[in-house]
Motif scaffolding. Sequence first.
Motif, PDB file in Angstrom:
ATOM      1  N   THR A  36      -9.510  -3.141  -5.517  1.00 31.19           N
ATOM      2  CA  THR A  36      -9.021  -3.381  -3.881  1.00 31.19           C
ATOM      3  C   THR A  36      -8.992  -1.819  -3.304  1.00 31.19           C
ATOM      4  OG1 THR A  36      -7.891  -5.264  -4.755  1.00 31.19           O
ATOM      5  CG2 THR A  36      -7.167  -4.371  -2.709  1.00 31.19           C
ATOM      6  N   GLN A  37      -8.299  -1.003  -4.111  1.00 36.18           N
ATOM      7  CA  GLN A  37      -7.844   0.212  -3.272  1.00 36.18           C
ATOM      8  C   GLN A  37      -9.189   1.063  -3.028  1.00 36.18           C
ATOM      9  OE1 GLN A  37      -5.160   0.893  -1.912  1.00 36.18           O
ATOM     10  NE2 GLN A  37      -4.405  -0.928  -2.489  1.00 36.18           N
ATOM     11  N   CYS A  38     -10.243   0.792  -3.975  1.00 38.86           N
ATOM     12  CA  CYS A  38     -11.597   1.717  -3.883  1.00 38.86           C
ATOM     13  C   CYS A  38     -12.162   1.422  -2.654  1.00 38.86           C
ATOM     14  CB  CYS A  38     -12.462   1.491  -5.137  1.00 38.86           C
ATOM     15  SG  CYS A  38     -11.841   2.639  -6.648  1.00 38.86           S
TER      16      CYS A  38
ATOM     17  N   ALA B 101       1.714   1.052  -8.142  1.00 37.54           N
ATOM     18  CA  ALA B 101       0.753  -0.183  -7.612  1.00 37.54           C
ATOM     19  C   ALA B 101       1.308  -1.379  -7.751  1.00 37.54           C
ATOM     20  CB  ALA B 101      -0.404  -0.101  -8.627  1.00 37.54           C
ATOM     21  N   THR B 102       2.948  -1.525  -7.772  1.00 36.11           N
ATOM     22  CA  THR B 102       3.371  -2.931  -7.874  1.00 36.11           C
ATOM     23  C   THR B 102       3.583  -3.502  -6.368  1.00 36.11           C
ATOM     24  OG1 THR B 102       5.392  -1.506  -7.832  1.00 36.11           O
ATOM     25  CG2 THR B 102       4.724  -2.663  -9.736  1.00 36.11           C
TER      26      THR B 102
ATOM     27  N   VAL C 261       0.541   0.270  -1.097  1.00 37.63           N
ATOM     28  CA  VAL C 261      -0.157   1.136  -1.812  1.00 37.63           C
ATOM     29  C   VAL C 261      -1.197   1.932  -1.326  1.00 37.63           C
ATOM     30  CG1 VAL C 261      -1.746   1.088  -4.063  1.00 37.63           C
ATOM     31  CG2 VAL C 261      -0.091  -0.865  -3.952  1.00 37.63           C
ATOM     32  N   TYR C 262      -2.164   1.485  -0.526  1.00 32.24           N
ATOM     33  CA  TYR C 262      -2.943   2.351   0.037  1.00 32.24           C
ATOM     34  C   TYR C 262      -2.292   3.543   1.046  1.00 32.24           C
ATOM     35  CZ  TYR C 262      -7.348   3.533   2.816  1.00 32.24           C
ATOM     36  OH  TYR C 262      -8.461   4.075   2.994  1.00 32.24           O
ATOM     37  N   LYS C 263      -1.216   3.030   1.611  1.00 29.25           N
ATOM     38  CA  LYS C 263      -0.412   4.097   2.481  1.00 29.25           C
ATOM     39  C   LYS C 263      -0.071   5.340   1.393  1.00 29.25           C
ATOM     40  CE  LYS C 263       1.836   1.521   5.892  1.00 29.25           C
ATOM     41  NZ  LYS C 263       2.916   0.753   6.139  1.00 29.25           N
ATOM     42  N   GLU C 264       0.291   4.925   0.017  1.00 23.93           N
ATOM     43  CA  GLU C 264       0.605   5.958  -0.684  1.00 23.93           C
ATOM     44  C   GLU C 264      -0.448   6.720  -1.407  1.00 23.93           C
ATOM     45  OE1 GLU C 264       3.355   4.713  -3.694  1.00 23.93           O
ATOM     46  OE2 GLU C 264       2.956   6.284  -4.983  1.00 23.93           O
TER      47      GLU C 264
END
Length: 222
Positions: free
Chosen positions: A37-39, A192-193, A199-202
């Motif tokens: 998802t993040q990729c 990632a919780t 999560v993407y912002k981080e």
Amino acid sequence: MPAIKDLGAASRTSPIFSPDDVTVIFVLGGPGAGKGTQCANLVSDYGFKHLSAGDLLREEQDRPGSEFGEMIKTYIKEGAIVPQEVTIQLLENSIKATMEKDGKKLFLIDGFPRKLDQAHAFERSVVPSKFTLFFDCPEAEMEKRLLNRGKTSGRADDNIESIKKRFKTFVETSMPVVNEFEGQGRVVKVDATQSPEEVYKEVQAKIKERGVEPISLKFVST
Ligand code: C5P
Ligand code: MG
């Protein structure tokens, strides 16, 4: 995807690419931590090419005539790590094909290296990575996500028996890779919780600290 013709990559003694020419970021995290998802976010905002080791292995498994198909299938079902020679060759072939096709030189290598031998062999024979993006997530949360994904993914390993084996492999075999890189100051760790957006912002904030900027910002002067 080009077929595997030989398995020479992992035995080479010097890297074929320089990190000055080719940027590789490893993406690790337990199964269901949200790597894929993040990729996908990073591909659209940063211009990376996303190479998922698991996807490449599943593709090779399904390629008619592959001599590795049956072996890969067994390893995946058992949540075990496919011998590094095969995975590294698939990655090297994909990196070369991507560079020839669209000249891209920024790679997110997702789900790799899952074992210390593949970490060492890849950095020795293909290219040293820039850093590892690590998605930290508790098992209970990952289990919930995987069981949910299993309703539609069609994956042979998104069932509770395989999931338990994948967790065990992750803790025993893959975490030593994260720990070794961490000891070298080469891990960017993200919680990632949270929701995918959080999560993407981080991720964005933390990779910025390592000099990785979105495409649109690269061309802004001043
Ligand atoms: O990353 P993904 O969850 O798609 O990986 C699925 C399976 O592919 C793993 O559980 C493992 O059996 C195999 N794999 C591997 N070596 C890698 C990446 C994945 O053997 N580097
Ligand atoms: Mg994945």
